[in-house]
Write a protein that holds these residues in place. Structure first.
Motif, PDB file in Angstrom:
ATOM      1  N   LEU A   1       0.858  -1.174   0.000  1.00  0.00           N
ATOM      2  CA  LEU A   1       0.000   0.000   0.000  1.00  0.00           C
ATOM      3  C   LEU A   1       0.898   1.228   0.000  1.00  0.00           C
ATOM      4  N   VAL A   2       0.702   2.125  -0.951  1.00  0.00           N
ATOM      5  CA  VAL A   2       1.548   3.302  -1.078  1.00  0.00           C
ATOM      6  C   VAL A   2       0.686   4.497  -1.473  1.00  0.00           C
ATOM      7  N   PRO A   3       1.196   5.745  -1.267  1.00  0.00           N
ATOM      8  CA  PRO A   3       2.454   6.060  -0.572  1.00  0.00           C
ATOM      9  C   PRO A   3       2.297   5.919   0.936  1.00  0.00           C
ATOM     10  N   LYS A   4       3.399   6.045   1.659  1.00  0.00           N
ATOM     11  CA  LYS A   4       3.363   5.840   3.101  1.00  0.00           C
ATOM     12  C   LYS A   4       2.786   7.040   3.852  1.00  0.00           C
ATOM     13  N   GLU A   5       2.815   8.212   3.227  1.00  0.00           N
ATOM     14  CA  GLU A   5       2.319   9.420   3.874  1.00  0.00           C
ATOM     15  C   GLU A   5       0.915   9.723   3.363  1.00  0.00           C
ATOM     16  N   PRO A   6       0.067  10.350   4.192  1.00  0.00           N
ATOM     17  CA  PRO A   6      -1.333  10.581   3.793  1.00  0.00           C
ATOM     18  C   PRO A   6      -1.456  11.427   2.530  1.00  0.00           C
ATOM     19  N   THR A   7      -2.259  10.968   1.582  1.00  0.00           N
ATOM     20  CA  THR A   7      -2.625  11.720   0.400  1.00  0.00           C
ATOM     21  C   THR A   7      -4.095  11.430   0.115  1.00  0.00           C
ATOM     22  N   THR A   8      -4.636  12.042  -0.916  1.00  0.00           N
ATOM     23  CA  THR A   8      -6.034  11.809  -1.248  1.00  0.00           C
ATOM     24  C   THR A   8      -6.258  10.452  -1.888  1.00  0.00           C
ATOM     25  N   THR A   9      -5.186   9.834  -2.374  1.00  0.00           N
ATOM     26  CA  THR A   9      -5.315   8.531  -3.039  1.00  0.00           C
ATOM     27  C   THR A   9      -4.336   7.530  -2.443  1.00  0.00           C
ATOM     28  N   LEU A  10      -4.836   6.354  -2.152  1.00  0.00           N
ATOM     29  CA  LEU A  10      -4.010   5.236  -1.710  1.00  0.00           C
ATOM     30  C   LEU A  10      -3.932   4.248  -2.864  1.00  0.00           C
ATOM     31  N   TYR A  11      -2.755   3.694  -3.104  1.00  0.00           N
ATOM     32  CA  TYR A  11      -2.586   2.741  -4.188  1.00  0.00           C
ATOM     33  C   TYR A  11      -2.253   1.367  -3.619  1.00  0.00           C
ATOM     34  N   ALA A  12      -2.866   0.353  -4.191  1.00  0.00           N
ATOM     35  CA  ALA A  12      -2.472  -1.035  -3.938  1.00  0.00           C
ATOM     36  C   ALA A  12      -1.618  -1.467  -5.113  1.00  0.00           C
ATOM     37  N   THR A  13      -0.414  -1.943  -4.832  1.00  0.00           N
ATOM     38  CA  THR A  13       0.525  -2.288  -5.897  1.00  0.00           C
ATOM     39  C   THR A  13       1.122  -3.671  -5.655  1.00  0.00           C
ATOM     40  N   GLY A  14       1.803  -4.176  -6.678  1.00  0.00           N
ATOM     41  CA  GLY A  14       2.465  -5.461  -6.547  1.00  0.00           C
ATOM     42  C   GLY A  14       2.601  -6.144  -7.889  1.00  0.00           C
ATOM     43  N   TYR A  15       2.511  -7.462  -7.883  1.00  0.00           N
ATOM     44  CA  TYR A  15       2.536  -8.234  -9.113  1.00  0.00           C
ATOM     45  C   TYR A  15       1.144  -8.241  -9.747  1.00  0.00           C
ATOM     46  N   THR A  16       1.068  -8.708 -10.967  1.00  0.00           N
ATOM     47  CA  THR A  16      -0.197  -8.731 -11.691  1.00  0.00           C
ATOM     48  C   THR A  16      -1.261  -9.479 -10.890  1.00  0.00           C
ATOM     49  N   GLY A  17      -2.371  -8.804 -10.646  1.00  0.00           N
ATOM     50  CA  GLY A  17      -3.460  -9.403  -9.889  1.00  0.00           C
ATOM     51  C   GLY A  17      -4.734  -8.614 -10.106  1.00  0.00           C
ATOM     52  N   SER A  18      -5.789  -8.989  -9.384  1.00  0.00           N
ATOM     53  CA  SER A  18      -7.078  -8.340  -9.539  1.00  0.00           C
ATOM     54  C   SER A  18      -7.660  -7.965  -8.188  1.00  0.00           C
TER      55      SER A  18
ATOM     56  N   CYS B   1     -11.531  -6.598  -6.633  1.00  0.00           N
ATOM     57  CA  CYS B   1     -12.945  -6.272  -6.846  1.00  0.00           C
ATOM     58  C   CYS B   1     -13.448  -6.680  -8.226  1.00  0.00           C
ATOM     59  N   GLY B   2     -12.840  -7.717  -8.823  1.00  0.00           N
ATOM     60  CA  GLY B   2     -13.310  -8.181 -10.106  1.00  0.00           C
ATOM     61  C   GLY B   2     -12.823  -7.387 -11.298  1.00  0.00           C
ATOM     62  N   TYR B   3     -11.976  -6.387 -11.065  1.00  0.00           N
ATOM     63  CA  TYR B   3     -11.433  -5.620 -12.191  1.00  0.00           C
ATOM     64  C   TYR B   3     -10.458  -6.483 -12.998  1.00  0.00           C
ATOM     65  N   PRO B   4     -10.240  -6.122 -14.264  1.00  0.00           N
ATOM     66  CA  PRO B   4      -9.196  -6.813 -15.035  1.00  0.00           C
ATOM     67  C   PRO B   4      -7.849  -6.723 -14.327  1.00  0.00           C
ATOM     68  N   GLN B   5      -6.990  -7.678 -14.547  1.00  0.00           N
ATOM     69  CA  GLN B   5      -5.717  -7.736 -13.847  1.00  0.00           C
ATOM     70  C   GLN B   5      -4.844  -6.523 -14.148  1.00  0.00           C
ATOM     71  N   SER B   6      -4.123  -6.087 -13.136  1.00  0.00           N
ATOM     72  CA  SER B   6      -3.212  -4.948 -13.248  1.00  0.00           C
ATOM     73  C   SER B   6      -2.206  -5.033 -12.113  1.00  0.00           C
ATOM     74  N   CYS B   7      -1.254  -4.099 -12.085  1.00  0.00           N
ATOM     75  CA  CYS B   7      -0.289  -4.011 -10.981  1.00  0.00           C
ATOM     76  C   CYS B   7      -0.569  -2.804 -10.090  1.00  0.00           C
TER      77      CYS B   7
ATOM     78  N   HIS C   1     -10.490   1.516  -7.699  1.00  0.00           N
ATOM     79  CA  HIS C   1     -10.657   1.854  -9.104  1.00  0.00           C
ATOM     80  C   HIS C   1      -9.423   1.402  -9.867  1.00  0.00           C
ATOM     81  N   ILE C   2      -9.594   1.189 -11.168  1.00  0.00           N
ATOM     82  CA  ILE C   2      -8.449   0.943 -12.035  1.00  0.00           C
ATOM     83  C   ILE C   2      -7.659   2.234 -12.180  1.00  0.00           C
TER      84      ILE C   2
END
Length: 205
Positions: free
Chosen positions: A20-37, A39-45, A55-56
């Protein structure tokens, strides 16, 4: 406040998201890693989370699919969104370890010409600091650590080194009391003997 809460969807199978990034508070949190899915969205990183739903992250759709694509972190700096990892080049053949998106198009980062990994990023006083397992000899702008002002790089006094270059890595950066601290596997800091941890005063290690 007093208990865990599930998010807006349940993923029955473990995907590729590991960070989960970035480590400091922002308006958006990102989930990152290897190719995966998620909430049923198409696979992404990369998936973005706005506090109420996943969201994608559309720019990553331009990255050619590859099962071993990996994204480490996503962060905003000077109007660009920067992405680290090891993923297929959206602008040409091969792979990249560090790119940025200007809101419309992907761009290469000036002076970054290596596939070696970035392990930590830090932004302070308008300067981006990166640390990892990269070397100037391999096309990086510094040895294990470097600073970027948006246009040019600073190798921070020659950076950090280890007796076994293939094992060398700066693993974490922290800002404390007005100085930059780095830790990892290194024992030479710009000509100064050190043992896995050092601080940058602004002019020397």
């Amino acid at each position: 406040n007093s208990r865990w809460e599930s998010l807006e969807c349940i993923n029955p199978n473990m995907g590729g998201m590991t960070t989960l990034v970035p480590k400091e508070p922002t308006t958006t949190l990102y989930a990152t890693g290897y190719t995966g899915s998620i909430c049923g969205y198409p696979q992404s990183c990369i998936f973005r989370y706005d506090g109420s739903a996943f969201h994608i992250w559309e720019p990553f759709n331009e990255v050619p699919y590859y099962n071993n694509n990996y994204v480490g972190t996503v962060f905003d700096y000077q109007g660009y969104t920067y992405v680290t990892g090891l993923f297929r080049d959206p602008l040409g053949p091969g792979s990249v370890s560090f790119m940025r998106h200007n809101g419309s198009n992907w761009e290469y980062i000036p002076g970054w010409n290596t596939l070696s990994p970035i392990k930590s990023v830090l932004i302070r006083n308008g300067i981006l600091y990166v640390a990892g397992a990269f070397h100037e000899s391999g096309g990086a702008p510094g040895n294990l650590v470097a600073a970027f002002d948006g246009t040019t790089w600073n190798n921070l006094g020659g950076g950090l080194e280890y007796d076994l270059p293939s094992s060398a890595a700066a693993l974490d950066l922290e800002w404390w009391h007005g100085e930059l601290y780095a830790c990892g596997l290194f024992n030479n800091c710009g000509g100064v003997l050190c043992d896995g941890i050092a601080k940058w005063t602004g002019s020397q290690w």
